[in-house]
Design an enzyme around this catalytic site. Structure first.
Site, mmCIF file in Angstrom:
data_model
loop_
_atom_site.group_PDB
_atom_site.id
_atom_site.type_symbol
_atom_site.label_atom_id
_atom_site.label_comp_id
_atom_site.label_asym_id
_atom_site.label_seq_id
_atom_site.Cartn_x
_atom_site.Cartn_y
_atom_site.Cartn_z
ATOM 1 N N GLY A 109 -29.252 -7.615 10.970
ATOM 2 C CA GLY A 109 -29.763 -6.421 11.661
ATOM 3 C C GLY A 109 -29.085 -5.167 11.138
ATOM 4 N N GLY A 117 -30.447 -1.215 11.451
ATOM 5 C CA GLY A 117 -30.621 -0.528 12.725
ATOM 6 C C GLY A 117 -29.691 0.667 12.902
ATOM 7 C CD GLN A 118 -28.112 4.425 17.621
ATOM 8 O OE1 GLN A 118 -28.303 3.538 18.461
ATOM 9 N NE2 GLN A 118 -27.618 5.597 17.937
ATOM 10 C CE1 TYR A 161 -29.573 -5.211 24.187
ATOM 11 C CE2 TYR A 161 -29.028 -3.710 25.973
ATOM 12 C CZ TYR A 161 -28.815 -4.166 24.683
ATOM 13 O OH TYR A 161 -27.861 -3.559 23.902
ATOM 14 C CE LYS A 188 -26.791 -7.190 23.300
ATOM 15 N NZ LYS A 188 -26.491 -7.595 21.900
ATOM 16 C CB ILE A 225 -24.039 3.939 19.925
ATOM 17 C CG1 ILE A 225 -23.318 2.701 20.505
ATOM 18 C CG2 ILE A 225 -23.333 4.446 18.678
ATOM 19 C CD1 ILE A 225 -21.891 2.922 20.929
ATOM 20 N NE ARG A 241 -39.371 -3.473 9.132
ATOM 21 C CZ ARG A 241 -39.481 -4.193 10.243
ATOM 22 N NH1 ARG A 241 -40.320 -5.208 10.306
ATOM 23 N NH2 ARG A 241 -38.748 -3.926 11.293
HETATM 24 P P1 NAD Z 1 -31.427 -1.344 16.538
HETATM 25 O O1 NAD Z 1 -32.613 -1.744 17.346
HETATM 26 O O2 NAD Z 1 -31.344 0.038 16.009
HETATM 27 O O3 NAD Z 1 -31.291 -2.318 15.283
HETATM 28 C C1 NAD Z 1 -31.489 -3.698 15.407
HETATM 29 C C2 NAD Z 1 -31.872 -4.226 14.035
HETATM 30 O O4 NAD Z 1 -32.124 -5.623 14.174
HETATM 31 C C3 NAD Z 1 -33.165 -3.582 13.498
HETATM 32 O O5 NAD Z 1 -32.937 -3.056 12.210
HETATM 33 C C4 NAD Z 1 -34.152 -4.733 13.464
HETATM 34 O O6 NAD Z 1 -35.056 -4.698 12.370
HETATM 35 C C5 NAD Z 1 -33.221 -5.933 13.363
HETATM 36 N N1 NAD Z 1 -33.846 -7.161 13.846
HETATM 37 C C6 NAD Z 1 -34.612 -7.359 14.939
HETATM 38 N N2 NAD Z 1 -35.022 -8.624 14.992
HETATM 39 C C7 NAD Z 1 -34.491 -9.258 13.930
HETATM 40 C C8 NAD Z 1 -34.543 -10.578 13.435
HETATM 41 N N3 NAD Z 1 -35.262 -11.539 14.041
HETATM 42 N N4 NAD Z 1 -33.868 -10.868 12.315
HETATM 43 C C9 NAD Z 1 -33.154 -9.929 11.665
HETATM 44 N N5 NAD Z 1 -33.059 -8.661 12.077
HETATM 45 C C10 NAD Z 1 -33.734 -8.335 13.192
HETATM 46 O O7 NAD Z 1 -30.138 -1.720 17.383
HETATM 47 P P2 NAD Z 1 -28.707 -1.014 17.349
HETATM 48 O O8 NAD Z 1 -28.744 0.118 18.290
HETATM 49 O O9 NAD Z 1 -28.268 -0.826 15.956
HETATM 50 O O10 NAD Z 1 -27.836 -2.147 18.053
HETATM 51 C C11 NAD Z 1 -27.105 -3.104 17.317
HETATM 52 C C12 NAD Z 1 -26.451 -4.036 18.314
HETATM 53 O O11 NAD Z 1 -25.585 -3.283 19.165
HETATM 54 C C13 NAD Z 1 -27.421 -4.764 19.235
HETATM 55 O O12 NAD Z 1 -26.960 -6.065 19.482
HETATM 56 C C14 NAD Z 1 -27.372 -3.961 20.505
HETATM 57 O O13 NAD Z 1 -27.666 -4.758 21.622
HETATM 58 C C15 NAD Z 1 -25.941 -3.506 20.513
HETATM 59 N N6 NAD Z 1 -25.754 -2.287 21.308
HETATM 60 C C16 NAD Z 1 -26.262 -1.093 20.875
HETATM 61 C C17 NAD Z 1 -26.087 0.052 21.645
HETATM 62 C C18 NAD Z 1 -26.619 1.380 21.200
HETATM 63 O O14 NAD Z 1 -26.515 2.356 21.965
HETATM 64 N N7 NAD Z 1 -27.179 1.503 20.004
HETATM 65 C C19 NAD Z 1 -25.398 -0.022 22.851
HETATM 66 C C20 NAD Z 1 -24.939 -1.269 23.288
HETATM 67 C C21 NAD Z 1 -25.090 -2.383 22.489
HETATM 68 C C1 AKB Z 2 -29.797 0.558 25.426
HETATM 69 O O1 AKB Z 2 -29.975 1.651 26.008
HETATM 70 O O2 AKB Z 2 -30.504 -0.442 25.566
HETATM 71 C C2 AKB Z 2 -28.582 0.458 24.533
HETATM 72 C C3 AKB Z 2 -27.448 -0.110 25.302
HETATM 73 C C4 AKB Z 2 -26.619 0.762 26.138
HETATM 74 O O3 AKB Z 2 -27.213 -1.286 25.236
HETATM 75 N N1 AKB Z 2 -28.289 1.729 23.980
#
Ligand code: NAD
Ligand code: AKB
Length: 312
Positions: A10, A13-14, A141, A145, A171, A38
């Site tokens: 992954g 992603g962000q 979700y 977790k 984040i 992708r």
């Molecule tokens: P995001 O949605 O931006 O990125 C997730 C990535 O996972 C995407 O690029 C997507 O293409 C990829 N993905 C989805 N399904 C997939 C699969 N089957 N195989 C391979 N890749 C796959 O998420 P993010 O914000 O970068 O979050 C990353 C992690 O951090 C996640 O586990 C999320 O729960 C956790 N998290 C994020 C935040 C936040 O604010 N961004 C907060 C708390 C926890």
């Molecule tokens: C969401 O809003 O789903 C994420 C998180 C706090 O896990 N940014």
């Protein structure tokens, strides 16, 4: 010392896109393999296409690149997950099991698995939510977790697999766009501010949530992963805090730099998700065990976000 080979799942992603580059700086670009559903563009190191639901394909990449650490970032986040709960559950859990199993079977050194403030629900203390608190999440979700944290702890206790985890708040960063969460507004708002456009917020003006600047999140993640194992007392997931603010407070912070900035409010289904989450969380276990300390407050983050987005 043996060179680590790190695979991110992954990585597009962000968080993954920023973490990949940070890890390449620490470990060397050729030793950090970025994977996502992708093809990934503009990579400074190796990348592969990987659907994390395919355990055999994951194992092939682990063998091919002699991987000894996995950062598992793929997930369906809170807002997107509510649109199709069974689909989100399958992706979040199957991908985690594939990562944990390949790590166990091939005796990998470490696994990183991010959790979230979404593990908490309305029964949890709303302010300064403790590390060990009742966990009754209200989204698929959050349920995934809570389950994931417990599986991380299980693999650590039962198999000795060194799985490490942080409960990230929302984040916020300029480098990438968020992927379907409830805290996404706090990134989007800056993109509107630099374009001098009014912003319509999908949460109420007074909705306080825990948030963290990307620079702090990346530094904290790497610090946790580099901490000596014997310092870590939490093997589910550490609470991690940075700042707390409401939509009207982030708008006020932006107005210090962009005086004409305008915000309006049109709460949607994400309001109920936000209302079930804490306003602030207690991260004293992370501070005590491995020295966590955030550097950015709201105004410092606003200045940095606007500076970078304005120069794009
Ligand atoms: P995001 O949605 O931006 O990125 C997730 C990535 O996972 C995407 O690029 C997507 O293409 C990829 N993905 C989805 N399904 C997939 C699969 N089957 N195989 C391979 N890749 C796959 O998420 P993010 O914000 O970068 O979050 C990353 C992690 O951090 C996640 O586990 C999320 O729960 C956790 N998290 C994020 C935040 C936040 O604010 N961004 C907060 C708390 C926890
Ligand atoms: C969401 O809003 O789903 C994420 C998180 C706090 O896990 N940014």
């Amino acid at each position: 010392m043996k060179q680590d080979n790190i695979l991110l799942v992954g990585a597009g992603g962000q968080i993954g896109s920023v973490l990949t580059e940070a890890l390449r700086t620490v470990h060397g670009a050729d030793h950090v393999i970025a994977t996502d559903l992708r093809p990934l563009e503009n990579q400074s190191g190796p990348s592969e296409v990987l659907d994390a639901l395919n355990g055999a394909a994951l194992e092939e990449l682990v063998k091919k690149w002699r991987v000894n650490q996995i950062y598992h970032l793929a997930a369906i986040l809170s807002a997107t997950g509510e649109k199709d709960p069974m689909w989100a559950w399958n992706i979040n859990m199957t991908s985690l099991f594939n990562v944990l199993e390949v790590a166990r079977q091939r005796s990998l050194n470490k696994v990183y698995y991010p959790s979230s403030i979404a593990v908490f629900g309305r029964e949890a203390a709303h302010l300064n939510t403790p590390q060990y608190e009742v966990l009754i999440p209200e989204t698929v979700y959050g349920i995934s977790k809570v389950a994931g944290e417990n599986w991380a702890n299980y693999y650590y206790r039962r198999y000795g697999l060194d799985v490490r985890s942080l409960r990230y708040p929302g984040i916020i960063g300029y480098q990438s766009l968020p992927g379907g969460g409830t805290t996404d507004y706090a990134v989007d708002i800056y993109h509107y501010a630099v374009r001098n456009q009014p912003f319509e917020c999908f949460l109420r003006a007074d909705t306080a949530l825990p948030m963290l600047y990307m620079a702090d999140a990346i530094r904290g993640t790497i610090e946790l992963m580099e901490a000596p194992a014997n310092r870590l007392s939490v093997r589910t997931s550490y609470n991690l805090a940075g700042m707390t603010f409401t939509p009207e407070e982030i708008a006020a912070s932006i107005r210090k730099e962009v005086p004409d900035f305008k915000i309006s409010y049109k709460p949607d289904f994400r309001q109920a998700i936000a209302d079930s989450w804490p306003a602030s969380i207690d991260d004293s276990a992370a501070r005590h065990d491995w020295g966590w300390k955030p550097e950015y407050d709201l105004d410092a983050m606003t200045r940095d976000m606007l500076l970078h987005l304005s120069s794009d």
